[in-house]
Design a protein around this motif. Structure first.
Motif, PDB file in Angstrom:
ATOM      1  N   VAL A  71     -10.213  97.162  67.856  1.00 44.88           N
ATOM      2  CA  VAL A  71     -10.286  96.189  66.778  1.00 44.88           C
ATOM      3  C   VAL A  71     -11.672  96.354  66.175  1.00 44.88           C
ATOM      4  CG1 VAL A  71     -10.320  93.745  66.165  1.00 44.88           C
ATOM      5  CG2 VAL A  71      -8.714  94.574  67.890  1.00 44.88           C
ATOM      6  N   TYR A  72     -11.718  96.630  64.878  1.00 47.89           N
ATOM      7  CA  TYR A  72     -12.989  96.810  64.180  1.00 47.89           C
ATOM      8  C   TYR A  72     -13.315  95.544  63.404  1.00 47.89           C
ATOM      9  CZ  TYR A  72     -12.122 101.779  65.069  1.00 47.89           C
ATOM     10  OH  TYR A  72     -11.873 102.985  65.663  1.00 47.89           O
ATOM     11  N   ARG A  73     -14.598  95.185  63.384  1.00 47.55           N
ATOM     12  CA  ARG A  73     -15.061  94.044  62.584  1.00 47.55           C
ATOM     13  C   ARG A  73     -16.231  94.511  61.742  1.00 47.55           C
ATOM     14  NH1 ARG A  73     -13.349  91.972  67.402  1.00 47.55           N
ATOM     15  NH2 ARG A  73     -11.793  90.313  67.218  1.00 47.55           N
ATOM     16  N   VAL A  74     -16.050  94.435  60.428  1.00 48.34           N
ATOM     17  CA  VAL A  74     -17.071  94.900  59.487  1.00 48.34           C
ATOM     18  C   VAL A  74     -17.204  93.877  58.373  1.00 48.34           C
ATOM     19  CG1 VAL A  74     -17.766  96.762  57.931  1.00 48.34           C
ATOM     20  CG2 VAL A  74     -16.444  97.306  59.983  1.00 48.34           C
ATOM     21  N   THR A 113     -11.640  92.048  59.649  1.00 48.52           N
ATOM     22  CA  THR A 113     -11.151  92.488  60.953  1.00 48.52           C
ATOM     23  C   THR A 113     -10.003  93.457  60.750  1.00 48.52           C
ATOM     24  OG1 THR A 113     -11.744  90.368  61.937  1.00 48.52           O
ATOM     25  CG2 THR A 113     -10.174  91.733  63.156  1.00 48.52           C
ATOM     26  N   ILE A 114     -10.116  94.632  61.384  1.00 51.75           N
ATOM     27  CA  ILE A 114      -9.071  95.646  61.330  1.00 51.75           C
ATOM     28  C   ILE A 114      -8.510  95.777  62.743  1.00 51.75           C
ATOM     29  CG2 ILE A 114      -8.497  98.053  60.817  1.00 51.75           C
ATOM     30  CD1 ILE A 114     -11.679  96.615  59.432  1.00 51.75           C
ATOM     31  N   ARG A 171      -9.432  89.224  56.195  1.00 50.92           N
ATOM     32  CA  ARG A 171     -10.756  88.758  55.783  1.00 50.92           C
ATOM     33  C   ARG A 171     -10.792  87.290  56.136  1.00 50.92           C
ATOM     34  NH1 ARG A 171     -11.436  90.127  50.307  1.00 50.92           N
ATOM     35  NH2 ARG A 171     -12.391  92.050  50.990  1.00 50.92           N
ATOM     36  N   GLY A 172     -11.575  86.952  57.170  1.00 50.74           N
ATOM     37  CA  GLY A 172     -11.510  85.607  57.721  1.00 50.74           C
ATOM     38  C   GLY A 172     -10.142  85.441  58.351  1.00 50.74           C
TER      39      GLY A 172
END
Length: 84
Positions: A24-27, A31-32, A41-42
């Motif tokens: 899980v990516y957070r940029v 969150t992906i 997004r949120g």
């Protein structure tokens, strides 16, 4: 007579704990979740076309280095002719 299920260390039957986890990516507030193939997004879902999602994921998986245009095209478009 049926097959005996494999023993899990410690008798724990929570197989999710021993299976590989999808990243899980957070940029920047986005969150992906690769297991669900979702982008948020949120708390709001972000709808992406399939190819757009694949480009995003391809770049995230190589976040530690520069990705050339040729590598991106080969990795995402998989042999389909693409022009600038």
């Amino acid at each position: 007579m049926g097959a005996t299920p494999p023993k899990v260390p410690g008798g724990n039957r929570n197989f999710a704990a021993i299976l590989p986890q999808a990243p899980v990516y957070r940029v920047a507030g986005v969150t992906i979740n690769t297991a669900r193939a979702s982008v948020e997004r949120g708390a709001a879902p972000v709808v992406l076309r399939n190819k757009t999602y694949r480009v995003l994921l391809f770049l995230l998986e190589r976040h530690d280095r520069l990705v050339s245009k040729e590598e991106l095209i080969a990795g995402v478009w998989e042999g389909v002719a693409v022009s600038d």
